[in-house]
Structure formats: structure tokens, C-alpha cells
Design an enzyme around this catalytic site. Structure first.
Site, short mmCIF file in Angstrom:
data_model
loop_
_atom_site.label_atom_id
_atom_site.label_comp_id
_atom_site.label_asym_id
_atom_site.label_seq_id
_atom_site.Cartn_x
_atom_site.Cartn_y
_atom_site.Cartn_z
N ARG A 64 0.83 -1.21 0.00
CA ARG A 64 0.00 0.00 0.00
C ARG A 64 0.86 1.26 0.00
NH1 ARG A 64 -3.20 2.36 4.70
NH2 ARG A 64 -4.72 3.76 3.74
N HIS A 68 0.63 4.36 -2.64
CA HIS A 68 0.39 5.75 -2.22
C HIS A 68 1.55 6.66 -2.62
CE1 HIS A 68 -3.16 5.54 0.75
NE2 HIS A 68 -3.19 4.47 -0.02
N ASP A 69 2.75 6.13 -2.63
CA ASP A 69 3.90 6.93 -3.06
C ASP A 69 3.79 7.27 -4.54
OD1 ASP A 69 6.51 8.15 -2.89
OD2 ASP A 69 7.30 6.37 -3.90
N ASP A 76 8.82 8.28 -6.02
CA ASP A 76 10.08 8.93 -5.64
C ASP A 76 10.35 8.86 -4.14
OD1 ASP A 76 8.17 10.65 -4.65
OD2 ASP A 76 9.02 12.47 -5.55
N ASN A 93 -2.84 8.71 4.50
CA ASN A 93 -1.56 8.05 4.74
C ASN A 93 -1.25 7.78 6.21
OD1 ASN A 93 -1.00 8.11 1.98
ND2 ASN A 93 -0.01 10.11 2.10
N HIS A 190 -5.88 -5.65 -2.66
CA HIS A 190 -6.63 -5.76 -1.42
C HIS A 190 -6.90 -7.21 -1.04
CE1 HIS A 190 -8.37 -1.40 -1.80
NE2 HIS A 190 -7.11 -1.42 -1.38
N ASP A 250 -4.21 -14.06 -3.58
CA ASP A 250 -4.90 -14.98 -4.47
C ASP A 250 -6.08 -14.25 -5.12
OD1 ASP A 250 -6.82 -14.83 -2.46
OD2 ASP A 250 -6.27 -16.77 -1.59
#
Length: 327
Positions: A64, A68-69, A76, A93, A190, A250
Site C-alpha cells: 500500500r 500511495h507513493d 520517488d 496516509n 486488497h 490470491d
């Protein structure tokens, strides 16, 4: 049997080809550190494995964090920078986890190859290793990113949100060069991890001020969710995003969507929206020998694309000495 073997070999060849060719002109490539720091990937893998042994929930956290980065100012490692009003202080975050594993890998890399390996590359490699540790399929990770020098909470305002419609989700992914199939594949991450009740409990009791639950929730699943997330209290209790398989990478996540057992509203909408339902169907059946898309392969392909969003290479950015602060 021979036919299946041929398919697997061809799939691996295509994935290797994609990883090598899709990033031409962007400055990243598979094996970027083969001469400057040949042990780079093995050091990252060992650090992730160590963190995972101590706490298996670190795997979805690292995956995750990479996502988000990349969606904010590109891949970066700006998500790792400490300080007031940095990205990690933005509301989406606040629950991110795994920066300790990245810091551990960075310390070892600085000892072995000072100033060579970026935090951004460590994060990309750690995300792949997290999938592998949860029984997912590996993929070659192009490296050569450099680290950003800017990290602002305000830039995180356009991250995909758990209430987004499919159209809004598409817009956000398209803005990053990712198509609808990429979107569904990446949301499939997820299949590991959890969400706090506060993020989705509004679906259980008074959805859209109707006085009842979100009608897209399977009625037989509702009592289970309500028991875990009562109307008051328990807001921070965490619930598996992939019921029955939260620690295994899976396709059951997509099967759960088909059965009305998606926990996040934005996830469940991938099934209720006709424009994404076919992709969910294909992914949910891909591990049972049915023709169609292979989730394992397509997830790797989409991760390669995502990991090259607005990357900094060459003389751009820097190689941070520590991942939590600019040099």
C-alpha cells in the site's frame, strides 16, 4: 500438460519482455544495479523477509505504501519523508506501515554500496517481495529511480478514496497512465490486508441516509460485519479486505466481490459497475483453469506500469542517505 507448460513459459517470457521494454526512455531497467550494487535486491528481500517474520501484516503495508507513493508526485519515496505537513501526515496516509523495513534495508545498502540505491527503488522492490511472501507471483522490477526532495500533504488530496465511484476511480488512474484493467488489477492488491471499521461502517447501518445497509452487501455477510463493527465503539477494529484469505495473495478477493462481500464501497463497485464487472469475472476465475486473464501475471504487469509513474532518473532528484529525510 505440455500445453499448460508452454503457456506458462510464454507468459513469463512476455512479462520479462514487458518489464525490460516498457520503461525505455524513462531511465529504469531490470538489473540496474547489477554492476554498481549487485547485492541490492537480495539485501532488500532479506530485510522484507525479516520484517515479515516478525509481523506478517507488514506485507500489505509495504504494498500500500508503494501505491500511495507512486500516486503522489510519482514513485520517488516522498511518502517516507518525516516532518510537519509531509505526505505521511495526510489523512489517507496516517495508517501506512512498513517504513521501518525500508529504513532497515537502506541502512544495510548504505553499508554495502554507499550512495547507490534509492529509497524509491527499495520501496518498489519491497512491494514485489511482499506479494511473493504472501504466495503471490513474482515479477522483474525495473530499477534506477531517484528520490524526490519534495513531500507535501496537500499533494495527497487526489489519492483514490474508498467512496469513489468507478468513473472517479477511472479518472484518477487514467491521469497516471493506467487503464481500466490496470485499475482492477491493482485494486486486487486488497487480497491481502485489512481496513478499520471507521472506513466502511457507514455502509452497514444508515447508508446514504436510507436507515438501512448498502444494498450491494450480501445479506448473509451483513451480520458478520455488524458483529465486527458495532454502531458505536470499535471504530479502530480492523477487518480483512478479503474475507477468509487476508494473508494470502490470491483471486478470492474477486470472488468475494462477485458474492457481494467486498468490504470497501469502492471495491464492491467494481462488480456492480458493468464497465469493470467482466474484468472482475475473468480475474476471479483465472486460478481455476478457465480461459481469460491471469491475475498473477496481470498484477505484475500493472505494477511495472505503476512503478514508473513520473519517475525521477539520471540527474533528477537525489539518492537519499536516509529515507526519512532529504540530504
Amino acid at each position: 500438460m505440455k500445453r499448460n507448460y508452454t503457456y506458462i513459459v510464454l507468459s513469463i517470457f512476455l512479462l520479462l519482455t514487458l518489464a525490460t521494454t516498457s520503461v525505455q526512455g524513462q531511465g529504469t531497467s531490470v538489473g540496474f544495479y547489477s554492476t554498481t550494487c549487485p547485492q541490492a535486491e537480495s539485501i532488500v528481500t532479506a530485510a522484507v523477509q525479516s520484517g515479515f517474520r516478525s509481523d506478517p501484516t507488514i506485507a500489505p503495508g509495504l504494498l500500500r505504501m508503494h501505491f500511495h507513493d507512486c500516486f503522489v508526485l510519482g514513485c520517488d519515496a516522498s511518502i517516507l519523508i518525516d516532518g510537519p505537513s509531509t505526505e505521511k501526515t495526510a489523512p489517507p496516509n496516517l495508517s501506512l506501515r512498513g517504513d521501518g523495513v525500508i529504513a532497515d534495508a537502506k541502512r544495510q545498502l548504505e553499508a554495502a554500496c554507499p550512495g547507490r540505491v534509492s529509497c524509491a527503488d527499495i520501496l518498489a522492490l519491497a512491494a514485489r517481495d511482499s506479494v511473493v511472501l504472501t504466495n503471490g507471483q513474482s515479477w522483474p522490477v525495473p530499477t534506477g529511480r531517484r528520490d524526490g526532495r519534495v513531500s507535501l500533504a496537500s499533494d495527497a488530496s487526489n489519492l483514490p478514496a474508498f467512496t469513489d465511484s468507478v468513473d472517479v476511480q477511472k479518472q484518477k488512474f487514467t491521469a497516471k497512465g493506467l487503464n481500466t484493467q490496470d485499475m482492477v488489477a491493482l485494486v486486487g492488491g486488497h487480497t491481502i490486508g485489512t481496513a478499520a471499521c471507521v472506513v466502511f461502517s457507514y455502509r452497514l447501518y444508515n447508508y446514504n441516509n436510507t436507515g438501512g445497509p448498502d444494498p450491494s452487501i450480501d445479506p448473509s455477510f451483513l451480520p458478520q460485519l455488524r458483529a465486527l463493527c458495532p454502531p458505536t465503539g470499535g471504530e479502530n477494529r480492523r477487518v480483512a479486505l478479503d474475507t477468509g484469505s487476508e494473508n494470502r495473495f490470491d483471486t478470492s478477493f474477486f470472488t468475494n466481490l462477485r458474492n457481494g462481500r467486498g468490504v470497501l464501497e469502492s471495491d464492491q463497485k467494481l462488480w456492480t459497475d458493468t464497465s469493470t464487472r467482466t474484468i472482475v469475472q475473468q480475474f476471479s476465475s483465472s486460478m481455476r483453469g478457465s480461459p481469460g486473464l491471469s491475475f498473477g501475471i496481470e498484477f505484475g504487469r500493472s505494477m511495472v506500469k505503476m512503478s514508473n509513474i513520473e519517475v525521477k532518473t539520471g540527474t533528477q532528484g537525489e539518492i537519499r542517505r536516509v529515507c526519512s529525510a532529504i540530504n
